[in-house]
Design an enzyme around this catalytic site. Structure first.
Site, PDB file in Angstrom:
ATOM      1  N   LYS A  80      -3.821  -1.210 -13.457  1.00 14.09           N
ATOM      2  CA  LYS A  80      -4.509  -2.479 -13.158  1.00 14.09           C
ATOM      3  C   LYS A  80      -4.639  -3.287 -14.450  1.00 14.09           C
ATOM      4  O   LYS A  80      -4.982  -2.736 -15.502  1.00 14.09           O
ATOM      5  CB  LYS A  80      -5.878  -2.174 -12.554  1.00 14.09           C
ATOM      6  CG  LYS A  80      -6.624  -3.383 -12.012  1.00 14.09           C
ATOM      7  CD  LYS A  80      -7.940  -2.939 -11.366  1.00 14.09           C
ATOM      8  CE  LYS A  80      -8.749  -4.106 -10.838  1.00 14.09           C
ATOM      9  NZ  LYS A  80     -10.054  -3.663 -10.276  1.00 14.09           N
ATOM     10  N   SER A 155     -10.776  -5.770  -5.726  1.00 12.71           N
ATOM     11  CA  SER A 155      -9.961  -6.543  -6.638  1.00 12.71           C
ATOM     12  C   SER A 155      -8.647  -5.865  -7.016  1.00 12.71           C
ATOM     13  O   SER A 155      -7.714  -6.520  -7.460  1.00 12.71           O
ATOM     14  CB  SER A 155     -10.743  -6.820  -7.922  1.00 12.71           C
ATOM     15  OG  SER A 155     -11.043  -5.606  -8.602  1.00 12.71           O
ATOM     16  N   SER A 179     -13.698  -1.908  -5.622  1.00 13.16           N
ATOM     17  CA  SER A 179     -12.340  -2.385  -5.887  1.00 13.16           C
ATOM     18  C   SER A 179     -11.252  -1.327  -5.971  1.00 13.16           C
ATOM     19  O   SER A 179     -10.071  -1.679  -6.065  1.00 13.16           O
ATOM     20  CB  SER A 179     -12.325  -3.215  -7.164  1.00 13.16           C
ATOM     21  OG  SER A 179     -12.954  -4.442  -6.924  1.00 13.16           O
TER      22      SER A 179
END
Ligand code: GLN
Length: 496
Positions: A80, A155, A179
């Site tokens: 990420k 997210s 997330s």
């Protein structure tokens, strides 16, 4: 050799360790897969093909020298874009960090490299990890591999989509309010949030420091546990890191895979069984829990009366911490600088930079948090929210005196079409209704696939006491023996 992109991380580690396949072949197969599908999925913001091949070759060379390889050596991983990666662009999907190449690696990256894992690249996300759909990325949306017209969650939508689309067997996500788990649920993957402090925050760009937790994304529970063992454990560079060894999560996942849950007490949170979840999600979760009962588990209804205040408390605490953390993006130290013509004052340049560099959701959080922390409102908002946080923690503690783990849906609804929730922030915030309580408490929680609703994946969430991550993995792995696994679409042929 069958297609290595379909293999589990555990299998790949074994094949590479025994020399049946080279790390370079495995890496090239995943890079080819990315080239094949990522123009449609857009899971990646940056692919580091050169770095990946070099890392894979180093593993193959170590093997050739007779070195003993770890279980995930040579296994590719997607990261990420909120995690600092030395020399590799790290943007947090924000314009304000465009072009930033960190001069250092996050602790979890050091551990990933030390394990011989191969970083493929950086994945898309909501800007600064604020959002639930990846629609707030400054670099375009990521698409759900199950239905390209729908969101992949957020997210960490890029990490989940990369794993679901077979672009990577493993990924790293971060979970502040859901997330990792929520994107896991809506893409049919496994998303695991370790105990807060069980994985280091050093080098994770801070959103809400008392909540942020990096963790694994995978296609099965054992793979998540293997990655958890690589990244977990004490880090002296993170002041809230827990000075204790990683709980025995891999052993627990193997034990759970025997499919025996005799004597395990599952707590069904009464407050989460009501109207909150859409009917298809509630039905899939009920079926999943029934399947666990067939494995010997016992279901006990428990009450957590303060969970209903988790969402408002989170939306005061997280923005408050974010407003402070994001003050560092001031046009001086990192990335973007706008309007520095030699005439303007520093304040003007800062203001222009922040105006141009932050997207609307990030600005909303900064304004909300600044307000909640301002003199005169601090006690009424931030202070009250902290009290609610304590009450929620007490609810968890009381529940864990009666049961071993709590079970609930991961999300109230399946992946929604793009644009469905962007006009009303509250509708977006509701995506984390069920995931936020465990963040406020700090205990581990995982989402595992629990069937489909209307053709879209549903997640079952399992929450455990702090540092009982092993217990959570045991139940999660048992789920896989009872609930049919989800096969994500291949994104080839008619899906193209
Ligand atoms: N969706 C939540 C938010 O927008 C959670 C984000 C996260 O866990 N990083 O704050």
């Amino acid at each position: 050799m069958t297609d290595v992109t379909r293999a589990t991380a555990a299998e790949l580690g074994r094949l590479i360790g025994s020399g049946e396949v080279s790390a370079e072949e495995v890496t090239r197969a995943h890079l080819d897969r990315i080239a094949e599908v990522d123009d449609r999925v857009h899971a990646f913001l940056h692919v580091d093909a050169e770095g990946a091949i070099a890392a894979a070759r180093a593993v193959d060379a170590a093997r050739a020298r007779g070195e003993q390889l770890g279980p995930l050596a040579g296994v590719p991983i997607a990261i990420k874009d909120v995690i600092a990666t030395k020399g590799v662009p790290t943007t947090c999907a924000s314009k304000i960090l465009e072009g930033w190449r960190p001069p250092y690696d996050a602790t979890i990256m050091e551990r990933i490299h030390a394990a011989g894992m191969v970083m493929l690249g950086k994945t898309n996300m909501d800007e600064f990890a604020m959002g639930s759909s990846t629609e707030y990325s400054a670099y375009g949306v990521t698409r759900n591999p199950w239905d390209l017209d729908r969101i992949p969650g957020g997210s960490g939508g890029g990490s989940a989509a990369a794993v679901a689309a077979y672009e990577a067997p493993l990924a790293i996500g971060t979970d502040t309010g859901g997330s990792i788990r929520q994107p896991g649920a809506v893409t049919g993957t496994v998303g695991s949030k370790p105990t807060y402090g069980g994985t280091s925050r050093y080098g994770l760009v801070a959103f809400s420091s008392s909540l942020d937790t990096p963790g694994p994304v995978s296609r099965n529970v054992l793979d998540a546990a293997l990655l958890h063992e690589v990244i977990g454990g004490h880090d002296p560079r993170d002041s809230t890191s827990i000075p204790a060894p990683v709980p025995p999560v891999v052993e627990a996942a193997r034990r759970g895979a025997t499919g025996d849950l005799t004597g395990v007490r599952l707590g069904l949170v009464r407050e989460f069984t009501g109207e909150g979840a859409e009917p298809g999600v509630a039905a899939a979760v009920r079926d999943a829990i029934d399947a666990l009962v067939k494995l010997g588990a016992e279901v006990v209804e428990v009450s957590c009366p303060h969970f209903e205040y988790a969402l408002p408390a989170y939306y005061l605490i997280a923005p408050s911490e974010a407003s402070s953390n994001l003050a560092r993006f001031d046009s001086v130290r990192y990335g973007l600088r706008v309007g520095d013509d030699g005439q303007r004052s520093l304040e003007e340049v800062m203001s222009l930079t922040r105006e141009a560099g932050f997207g609307p959701e990030v600005k909303r959080r900064i304004i909300l948090g600044t307000y909640a922390l301002s003199a005169g409102y601090y006690d009424a908002y931030y202070g009250q929210a902290q009290k609610v946080r304590t009450l929620i923690t007490n609810d968890f503690k009381a529940a864990f005196e009666q049961v071993d783990v709590l079970v609930a849906p991961t999300t109230p609804f399946v992946a929604f079409p793009f644009g469905a929730r962007t006009s009303d922030p509250y509708q977006m915030y509701l995506a984390d209704l069920y995931t936020i309580p465990s963040n406020l408490y700090g205990g581990p929680a995982i989402s595992v696939p629990a069937g489909l609703s209307g053709g879209m994946p549903v997640g079952l969430q399992i929450m455990a006491p702090t540092m009982a991550d092993d217990r959570m993995y045991r139940v999660a792995a048992a789920c896989e023996t009872a609930i049919p696994t989800l096969t994500p679409p291949t994104l080839s042929g008619s899906n193209a």
